[in-house]
Write an enzyme that holds these catalytic residues in place. Structure first.
Site, PDB file in Angstrom:
ATOM      1  N   GLU A 815      85.709  58.107  48.294  1.00 42.72           N
ATOM      2  CA  GLU A 815      86.470  58.064  49.538  1.00 42.72           C
ATOM      3  C   GLU A 815      87.866  57.488  49.340  1.00 42.72           C
ATOM      4  O   GLU A 815      88.752  57.685  50.183  1.00 42.72           O
ATOM      5  CB  GLU A 815      85.739  57.202  50.581  1.00 42.72           C
ATOM      6  CG  GLU A 815      84.348  57.677  50.914  1.00 42.72           C
ATOM      7  CD  GLU A 815      83.601  56.660  51.746  1.00 42.72           C
ATOM      8  OE1 GLU A 815      83.558  56.828  52.969  1.00 42.72           O
ATOM      9  OE2 GLU A 815      83.077  55.692  51.161  1.00 42.72           O
ATOM     10  N   ASP A 839      87.368  60.307  54.933  1.00 41.05           N
ATOM     11  CA  ASP A 839      88.135  59.124  54.538  1.00 41.05           C
ATOM     12  C   ASP A 839      89.054  59.419  53.361  1.00 41.05           C
ATOM     13  O   ASP A 839      90.181  58.914  53.309  1.00 41.05           O
ATOM     14  CB  ASP A 839      87.194  57.971  54.180  1.00 41.05           C
ATOM     15  CG  ASP A 839      86.820  57.137  55.399  1.00 41.05           C
ATOM     16  OD1 ASP A 839      87.612  57.111  56.354  1.00 41.05           O
ATOM     17  OD2 ASP A 839      85.738  56.524  55.399  1.00 41.05           O
TER      18      ASP A 839
END
Length: 952
Positions: A815, A839
């Site tokens: 992420e 993300d």
């Protein structure tokens, strides 16, 4: 936005006349590949209509609508003529900003350039600039826009002195994103300074992001130890950007209007701060010009204004509220007024009424352009300003309105505009004991209603949120202030709503977007109790299919929705993280959020198109647009049915390449549904739901019981569980964390759980114990490098040595960009990677994916994100590891071929999308997917990627 590069700027040009300069500009666009040679005739034709001279030595030549067919791609070329060129209207031009536009992009460029004209000496500076960077800096510099609008007003607060009002105003600026927590802390000990007339002022400079002015007023006349308090202004000062705010404040004091501020609406107060006194003649009119108030109609408006005997000012009702002179072309252009928006004219003195009427008539007449009226269902006739609040203009007919995509799907149906019921009640009551009894009875009735909803919706997000509402009803922080107000003579209704409104306002003042959005839950609970007290039933939707339109939708509203009738959801407020959006996705309803107040002006029955994938709303669509949309819906339904029929088959490309398709789950109760829809396992179990569903930290037994439900339903299929991922936008009430300026970049994910290793160790033990002999894959969220992975793995190894689960792998969620860049080192020790594209995209592009203005640009198909995915896959496969994608990108039809071509082994998507994702994989060949992946990686932007894939 005007985006210039050094290649776009040519310095030191020379031309004998304006036609020669224009020929050079056309040649520059041809050389850049933006247009064909015929476009030059379009530039000349446009000048024949009217001059494109903007002011301060700048002209912006662009083609006519007919010449757009010669535009190959939108672009800009800037030519500097240091000696100047005599333009055909008598002006002297030193800079040509020449535009090739395929649609109306030139209007946005024009609006940006109008801000350049406000700077002294800009013409001379641009004429003598010696580097492209100097020109780019001058033209591209974004103006500092001071904020003063309804969002910075905090009216009618139940406070006891000016200090509370000052803090409330500062908190409002923080909520609006204008200042940070340091600003509020600095003002906490600063005494407000009297401005006279009951007004007070506090000023801060620390932690200011945008200059802004907030106003907080009490709910009734107030006098404290220093005198009368009508309101407290809070000024966030920065450079010279706040100067205009002080001027507007001075105008208010000069007109002596402060004593009348109490009880006024936000719109009326903004009117006073715009300099419109009660003696001013004011009128408003809807702008009907197709391209808004661009150069030609703006020039016509200025000419009419200059013919008047008194000065007339104008402001945009939907804008910042600053009134500008109608005789200034650059100021009028700077309003950026668009079709359907409302212009507010004001003037004072003899002849003022005739002056504003003349300008209104000029706007209605089109300002030299042919205009078409809006639909009668959406039209609001121009009228004089009145003390009452006028509705915001409804969206123009058959024009897409941009919103935040909240839940996928496309829908066409009549609008049902949900308006809050009107609660009529007395503010005061004589018998406090009776009022307390009435409130307790209403609270009991509300608990019964919510408990029944929880039972009807057990096992899904609706039940979880309704349970939160039940807890709110038990919260003494709501009941006690209500009882205190009743003891002071308030009625049960007034006391209860005062407590709700105070708590909701405090929630809204929080900088954290997710927490601020929960104010809607408080008001939802409050209206339920208020309805029982007043004997008012909450609104019920029609029995025919409809699209629900509302300011925001409370969870109980969504829980009452008949999914057989509701086709879509449109909210004026909220975002992709609001409960209404979460529940819409859970119920499979197409939804958009944050569409703005304009949608609330729609009339029930007006046909709407809602596109929850692109984030679009279209009111009163044309037959052509409607037919096109119906074809899209029918095509999607045909594909859905075919995909559903084959949902339990493997996802293999036509040349036999296997891709696993799993489901993302927010609750173990949904695991059986995922299997029924064809999921080959769970690719992401968000375990934080177990922690969020309990008022205290769940113990080992509780967690084992929860996780076992999923393992049982999967019947031997693998489960990938993400360890506790809270912090940032997902706080836990029993795990207090310090306030952070940017919680998304703070203590969250693995870095948070490592601060309390006993919590992580208990969760790992619960997952491994519940799995037993069944396959479990555990991954750590928000890992930035090998050190964090090893810290988590040490706890895992300790627990696994004791539990000895039979089939377990330990992986990493990719992420954070650094994690993708360091994938070769992580792949040597982690068993697998799962890429959280949501993300990863926001951190790579530095765009909050829930941002109301920028979220549309947060596209995971951006080549920068795709390069990180490629690096991750290559590093994993080099070590014999597998890679999954568990973000929204995995269910994007355009992205699936790219991900398959990049070598992604597993796609984990929402349960409803599993059959469609499998079907999309079956349409591919691996060789074709690899071609598309290579094509995507070669593009410069996300938009270019999507365009290339669409044309491939």
């Amino acid at each position: 936005m005007l985006m210039l590069t050094r290649e776009d700027v040519q310095l030191g040009c020379h031309a004998a006349d304006w036609k020669g300069a224009l020929a050079q500009a056309a040649a520059a666009l041809v050389d850049a590949g933006r247009v064909s040679a015929e476009y030059g005739e379009g530039l000349l034709a446009r000048e024949a209509q009217s001059s494109t001279y903007l002011g301060k030595g700048i002209a912006i030549p662009h083609g006519t609508p007919e010449s757009r067919r010669y535009v190959r791609s939108t672009g800009v070329r800037v030519l500097q003529f240091p000696e100047g060129v005599a333009w055909h209207d008598g002006s002297r031009v030193n800079l040509l900003v020449t535009i090739a536009a395929q649609s109306d992009e030139h209007l946005d460029i024009l609006r940006q350039l109008t801000h350049v004209l406000d700077r002294d000496g800009v013409a001379e500076f641009l004429a003598r600039a010696t580097s492209p960077d100097e020109v780019i800096s001058t033209l591209s510099r974004q103006p500092v826009t001071a904020k003063l609008d309804a969002q910075t007003l905090c009216l009618g607060l139940p406070v006891k002195d000016r200090w509370e009002l000052a803090l409330a105003a500062a908190a409002r600026l923080r909520h609006a994103g204008c200042v940070d927590a340091g600003f509020v802390a600095t003002l906490a000990g600063q005494p407000p300074v009297s401005l006279g007339q009951g007004l007070w002022l506090v000023v801060g400079t620390a932690g200011v992001r945008t200059p802004a002015l907030a106003l907080a007023t009490p709910d009734k006349p107030l006098r404290d130890d220093a005198g009368d308090v009508t309101g407290v202004f809070c000024l966030a000062a920065q450079g010279d950007g706040h100067r205009a705010l002080l001027e507007r404040l001075d105008a208010l004091l000069a007109h002596g209007e402060s004593a009348r501020l109490l009880g006024l609406s936000a719109e009326a107060i903004l009117s006073r701060l715009a300099g419109e006194s009660t003696q001013a003649q004011t009128a408003r009119v809807r702008l009907l010009n197709a391209h808004g108030l661009h150069a030609r109609p703006a020039q016509a408006l200025v000419q009419v204004a200059r013919e008047q005997t008194v000065p007339v000012r104008v402001r945009l009702l939907e804008g910042s509220g600053e009134a500008v002179s109608t005789t200034s072309l650059s100021k009028v252009l700077g309003l950026g007024a668009r079709r359907g928006q409302t212009l507010v004219f004001s003037a004072e003195g003899e002849g003022a009424a005739q002056a504003v009427s003349a300008l209104v008539e000029a706007v209605l007449g089109g300002l030299g352009e042919p205009v078409t009226p809006l639909s009668e269902a959406l039209e609001q006739a121009p009228a004089p300003l009145a003390p009452r609040k006028e509705p915001v203009a409804a969206p123009p007919v058959d024009e897409p309105l941009t919103a935040v995509p909240a839940a996928p799907g496309i829908a066409i149906a009549p609008a049902y505009v949900l308006r809050s019921p009107e609660f009529r009640y007395a503010e005061r009551a004589q018998d406090a004991a009776r009022e307390r009894s009435r409130l307790d009875k209403a609270l009991h009735g509300a608990r019964q209603q919510l408990s029944a909803m929880v039972q009807r919706t057990v096992g899904n997000e609706v039940a979880q949120i309704m349970s939160i509402h039940l807890e709110m009803l038990e919260d003494p922080a709501l009941r006690d202030p209500a009882l205190e107000s009743i003891g002071e003579g308030a009625s049960a209704e007034a006391g209860w709503w005062r407590a709700i409104d105070t708590a909701a306002r405090a929630q809204e003042s929080l900088a954290d977007r997710l927490l601020a959005e929960r104010a809607a839950d408080l008001r939802d609970v409050g209206r339920r109790v208020l309805g029982l007290l007043c004997g008012v039933e909450l609104p019920t939707p029609p029995e025919h299919p409809y699209i629900l339109v509302a300011e925001d939708v409370g969870p109980s509203d969504v829980a009452r929705l008949d999914t057989a009738q509701v086709r879509g959801l449109v909210t004026a407020r909220g975002g992709a993280t609001s409960h209404s959006a979460i529940l819409a996705r859970a119920l499979g309803i197409a939804a958009v959020a944050g569409a703005g107040e304009a949608v609330l002006a729609l009339v029930s029955g007006v046909e709407l198109i809602v596109d929850g994938e692109l984030g679009r709303v279209v009111a009163a669509p044309s037959p052509t647009r409607r037919e096109r949309t119906e074809r899209r819906i029918q095509e999607q339904e045909t594909r859905r049915q075919a995909a559903h029929a084959r949902r339990h088959e493997e996802a293999r490309t036509q040349d036999g390449h296997r891709v696993e398709v799993a489901a993302n789950l927010g609750s173990t109760a949904h695991a059986a549904d995922a299997v029924e829809r064809g999921a080959e396992g769970v690719g992401l179990l968000r375990t934080e739901f177990v922690f969020m569903a309990h008022p205290q930290e769940p113990d080992l037994a509780t967690q084992i019981a929860e996780y076992s439900k999923a393992f049982d339903a999967l019947a031997g299929r693998p489960l990938v569980a993400r360890t506790l991922d809270v912090g940032g936008d997902k706080p836990l009430p029993y795990w207090p964390m310090p306030q952070e300026d940017n919680p998304f970049l703070g203590l969250r994910g693995i870095r948070l759980t490592l601060t309390r290793p006993e919590v992580l160790e208990t969760q790992l033990r619960a997952l491994l114990t519940a799995a037993g002999t069944r396959p479990v894959r555990i991954m750590f969220p928000m890992v930035k490098d090998l050190e964090e992975f090893r810290a988590g793995k040490a706890l895992f190894d300790k627990v696994q040595a004791q539990v000895r689960a039979a089939d377990v792998q330990l992986g990493v969620m990719i992420e954070v960009p650094s994690c993708a860049l360091l994938a070769p080192t992580l792949a040597k020790e982690a068993d697998f990677f799962s890429i959280g594209t949501n993300d990863l995209t926001q951190y790579t592009l530095a765009i909050d994916r829930g941002h109301p203005r920028l979220s549309a640009q947060s596209d995971a198909l951006h080549p920068g994100v795709l390069q990180l995915i490629r690096m991750t896959v290559e590093a994993a496969h080099a070590e014999g590891r597998w890679v999954g994608v568990c973000g929204e990108l995995g269910s994007d039809p355009q992205a699936i071929p790219v991900l398959v071509g990049l070598g992604v082994d597993e796609l984990s998507v929402s349960s409803r999308r599993v059959p469609l994702v499998k079907a999309r994989v079956r349409e591919l060949t691996l060789s074709r997917a690899r071609e598309l992946a290579r094509l995507a990686l070669q593009q410069p932007t996300a938009a270019a990627v999507r365009e290339a894939l669409e044309n491939a």
